[in-house]
Enzyme design. Sequence first.
Site, mmCIF file in Angstrom:
data_model
loop_
_atom_site.group_PDB
_atom_site.id
_atom_site.type_symbol
_atom_site.label_atom_id
_atom_site.label_comp_id
_atom_site.label_asym_id
_atom_site.label_seq_id
_atom_site.Cartn_x
_atom_site.Cartn_y
_atom_site.Cartn_z
ATOM 1 N N ASP A 4 -0.520 1.594 -19.753
ATOM 2 C CA ASP A 4 0.250 2.829 -19.867
ATOM 3 C C ASP A 4 -0.674 4.028 -19.670
ATOM 4 O O ASP A 4 -1.894 3.877 -19.600
ATOM 5 C CB ASP A 4 1.026 2.908 -21.189
ATOM 6 C CG ASP A 4 0.148 2.737 -22.425
ATOM 7 O OD1 ASP A 4 -1.086 2.658 -22.287
ATOM 8 O OD2 ASP A 4 0.707 2.681 -23.533
ATOM 9 N N ASN A 7 5.398 2.753 -34.787
ATOM 10 C CA ASN A 7 6.865 2.770 -34.725
ATOM 11 C C ASN A 7 7.407 1.547 -33.984
ATOM 12 O O ASN A 7 8.566 1.519 -33.599
ATOM 13 C CB ASN A 7 7.350 4.055 -34.041
ATOM 14 C CG ASN A 7 6.881 4.161 -32.595
ATOM 15 O OD1 ASN A 7 6.139 3.294 -32.113
ATOM 16 N ND2 ASN A 7 7.297 5.204 -31.910
ATOM 17 N N HIS A 11 6.344 0.429 -31.044
ATOM 18 C CA HIS A 11 6.281 0.459 -29.579
ATOM 19 C C HIS A 11 5.193 -0.483 -29.067
ATOM 20 O O HIS A 11 4.249 -0.810 -29.775
ATOM 21 C CB HIS A 11 6.094 1.886 -29.047
ATOM 22 C CG HIS A 11 4.761 2.512 -29.252
ATOM 23 N ND1 HIS A 11 4.577 3.877 -29.303
ATOM 24 C CD2 HIS A 11 3.514 1.979 -29.409
ATOM 25 C CE1 HIS A 11 3.294 4.138 -29.467
ATOM 26 N NE2 HIS A 11 2.624 3.007 -29.547
ATOM 27 N N GLU A 16 8.954 2.862 -26.206
ATOM 28 C CA GLU A 16 9.230 3.416 -27.528
ATOM 29 C C GLU A 16 10.527 2.813 -28.076
ATOM 30 O O GLU A 16 11.293 2.184 -27.334
ATOM 31 C CB GLU A 16 9.381 4.942 -27.415
ATOM 32 C CG GLU A 16 8.140 5.676 -26.910
ATOM 33 C CD GLU A 16 7.102 5.930 -28.011
ATOM 34 O OE1 GLU A 16 7.176 5.307 -29.085
ATOM 35 O OE2 GLU A 16 6.213 6.759 -27.775
HETATM 36 P P1 PGA Z 1 -3.657 1.980 -31.950
HETATM 37 O O1 PGA Z 1 -2.367 2.244 -31.094
HETATM 38 O O2 PGA Z 1 -4.283 0.746 -31.374
HETATM 39 O O3 PGA Z 1 -4.482 3.190 -31.692
HETATM 40 O O4 PGA Z 1 -3.226 1.807 -33.355
HETATM 41 C C1 PGA Z 1 -1.504 1.222 -30.790
HETATM 42 C C2 PGA Z 1 -0.329 1.829 -30.106
HETATM 43 O O5 PGA Z 1 0.134 2.904 -30.549
HETATM 44 O O6 PGA Z 1 0.149 1.232 -29.136
#
Ligand code: PGA
Length: 238
Positions: free
Chosen positions: A67, A133, A135, A140
């Site tokens: 992404d 959340n 995602h 999302e």
């Molecule tokens: P993080 O993010 O590895 O920084 O916790 C994961 C994400 O939000 O996909």
Amino acid sequence: MTTLRILRAAAWADEVAAAFVERLQATPSLRVCLPTGATPIPAYDALAARIERGDASFAQATVILLDEWVGLPPGDPARCDTRLRAQLLDRLQVAPAAVHTIEVDAPDLDAAAERHAACSLDLDLVVLGLGMNGHVGFNEPGSFPDSPTRVVRLAASSRESAMARYGAATVPTAGFTLGMDRILAAREVWLLVTGERKAPILRRALRDPEGPDCPASYLRRHGGLTVFADQEAAALLG
Ligand code: PGA
């Protein structure tokens, strides 16, 4: 089938790196989609060390970025392509055969999404972090198993996190993500989860009925999902 690997925090990164090396040894031409975020950083450190000592090579592998932010200039420290290079790719003595970053600077982002979807066919492995959340990538809440590779509107909190967490020079306007459809079509999916703060969302993703409020919950319908969780993240799985 979901394989749940619950690991001591101190061993987590090296176990993930060792499993990755096994995949590269078995399939040197591995086609792998990789995330950024904070979670994979120690695993990338351990992987870079293993590659440096010759355990395996990316020379025949293809790396596809999961992404990207839209609206940040090339080279911005928060850009996922900048971070994946710094955290892993630039540390490999032999570069991968191909690296597909995301063309967020293209004038036509829908066409760029089609190209990214096309180069993400036939993936051997997709590695994912888990958002607070639920995602995966920028799929999302509100995403479904057939959600395609696309530009997505980001929550204000996500846009602001680009600046707060990663030092972006400006607020991104949108996100660009590999679709749930491509993630679920990969031969294998790994979900990397560490830390106590992820325990409630990991429980939601793995134990409650699947649903669009938690896109990661759809990963359970994949036949080859492996969850690499440290003990803190797995604490609520029961
Ligand atoms: P993080 O993010 O590895 O920084 O916790 C994961 C994400 O939000 O996909």
